[in-house]
Design an enzyme around this catalytic site. Sequence first.
Site, mmCIF file in Angstrom:
data_model
loop_
_atom_site.group_PDB
_atom_site.id
_atom_site.type_symbol
_atom_site.label_atom_id
_atom_site.label_comp_id
_atom_site.label_asym_id
_atom_site.label_seq_id
_atom_site.Cartn_x
_atom_site.Cartn_y
_atom_site.Cartn_z
ATOM 1 N N LYS A 78 2.514 17.441 39.802
ATOM 2 C CA LYS A 78 2.689 17.125 38.383
ATOM 3 C C LYS A 78 1.289 16.810 37.868
ATOM 4 O O LYS A 78 0.860 15.660 37.775
ATOM 5 C CB LYS A 78 3.652 15.951 38.203
ATOM 6 C CG LYS A 78 4.145 15.798 36.786
ATOM 7 C CD LYS A 78 5.378 14.924 36.712
ATOM 8 C CE LYS A 78 5.689 14.520 35.281
ATOM 9 N NZ LYS A 78 6.079 15.640 34.418
HETATM 10 N N1 PMP Z 1 9.440 20.749 35.214
HETATM 11 C C1 PMP Z 1 8.461 20.249 34.439
HETATM 12 C C2 PMP Z 1 7.372 21.163 33.975
HETATM 13 C C3 PMP Z 1 8.468 18.894 34.068
HETATM 14 O O1 PMP Z 1 7.499 18.387 33.293
HETATM 15 C C4 PMP Z 1 9.537 18.077 34.506
HETATM 16 C C5 PMP Z 1 9.560 16.621 34.106
HETATM 17 N N2 PMP Z 1 8.832 15.834 35.016
HETATM 18 C C6 PMP Z 1 10.534 18.639 35.303
HETATM 19 C C7 PMP Z 1 10.457 19.980 35.636
HETATM 20 C C8 PMP Z 1 11.676 17.805 35.807
HETATM 21 O O2 PMP Z 1 11.226 16.883 36.762
HETATM 22 P P1 PMP Z 1 11.930 15.481 36.969
HETATM 23 O O3 PMP Z 1 13.380 15.754 37.076
HETATM 24 O O4 PMP Z 1 11.349 14.982 38.237
HETATM 25 O O5 PMP Z 1 11.605 14.643 35.790
#
Ligand code: PMP
Length: 300
Positions: free
Chosen positions: A159
Site C-alpha cells: 500500500k
Molecule cells: N485496493 C486499493 C487500491 C485500496 O486502496 C484498498 C483500500 N485500502 C483496497 C483495495 C481494499 O483494501 P482493504 O480492504 O485492506 O482496505
Amino acid sequence: MGGPSFDDRDGLIWYDGELVPWRDATLHVLTHALHYASAVFEGERAYAGNIFKLTEHTERLHASAEALGFELPFSVAEIDRACEETCKANGIVDGYVRPVAWRGSEMMGVSAQETAIHVAIATWPWSSYFSPEARMKGIRLKTAPWRRPAPGTAPVHAKAAGLYMICTLSKHAVESEGYDDALMLDWRGQIAESTGANIFVVMGDDRLHTPTPDCFLDGITRRTVIGLAEARGIEVVERAILPEELANATEVFLTGTAAEVTPVGSIDDHQFAPGETTRALMEDYDKATGKAAADAASAA
Ligand code: PMP
C-alpha cells in the site's frame, strides 16, 4: 467540500513517537517521500471504539515498508498501541485512522539509503451517511483509462503512495463524466479492482467470483468478506475475470476499509441489481466490524 482542510484541524497527531498538536504535524518541502513517493500508508476504521483488524493493518504497513526497502523504527505492537492512543487522545469512537511512514530529508535524489524513516498517525471522525436502502441502489463505475501494473513493474502488493498516482488519475477521469468510481483492469486486461476497493461478482451460479490478487492489494476487507461468504456456505472462486464476463453478472459489489461492502449498480453499459448476496454480506460485515451493534445502540 468535506469540512476544514486536513492541515487545519483541532486535535492531536502521533508523530515519530509523540502526540503533537494537529497543525504542527508538518514536514519540509525537501522530503524524499514528496519527490520520489517513498511512502506507505494504511487506512483503518474504528467502530464503537475498536479499530477493526488493527494488527493486520499494522502488519501490512510493515510489509509495505519492506517492499519499498525500508524498515519502520516502531514494532507492530508499538504502532498498534499508538493507533489506539491516537484515537483515544482525539475522542474518536467511530472514525478513520491513517498511519503513514516515509523517507525524510537527509538525501534528495533517487538513492535514499541514509534517509531517516518517519511514522505518523492521524484519525478523524467517519460514520456511514447512507442508509442500507440508499446504498442498495449501487454506485456507477466506468472502466479506467489506466491499468494496474504487472508485478515486475511496481511493488504491486504494497500500500504504497506511488501506486495511487494511477488511481487518482483514473478516478478524476471518470468523476468528470459523472461516475462514482473507476474499474481498473490489470496490465493483461483482466478485471482488477476499483481505485480504492476490491471487487466481487455474482454471475448466474451460486458462487461468488473475485479476481486473483496477483497484481493488486489483497484487501483485508476482501479476505474478511471471503470468510463471511464461506461461513454462509457460499463458494468463493478466485480467478481471472475478463470484462466481457460482466454481461453475465447479476450482482457486483466492492469491498474495502472505507467502502465496507458497497453495491455496484453499473459498470460502463452493464447494469446490475444488487440483491440477496450483496445484502447478506453487507449485514454480515456490519456485524463483524461492530457497526451493526453500534447503530442499534444509537437508535435505541
Ligand atoms: N485496493 C486499493 C487500491 C485500496 O486502496 C484498498 C483500500 N485500502 C483496497 C483495495 C481494499 O483494501 P482493504 O480492504 O485492506 O482496505
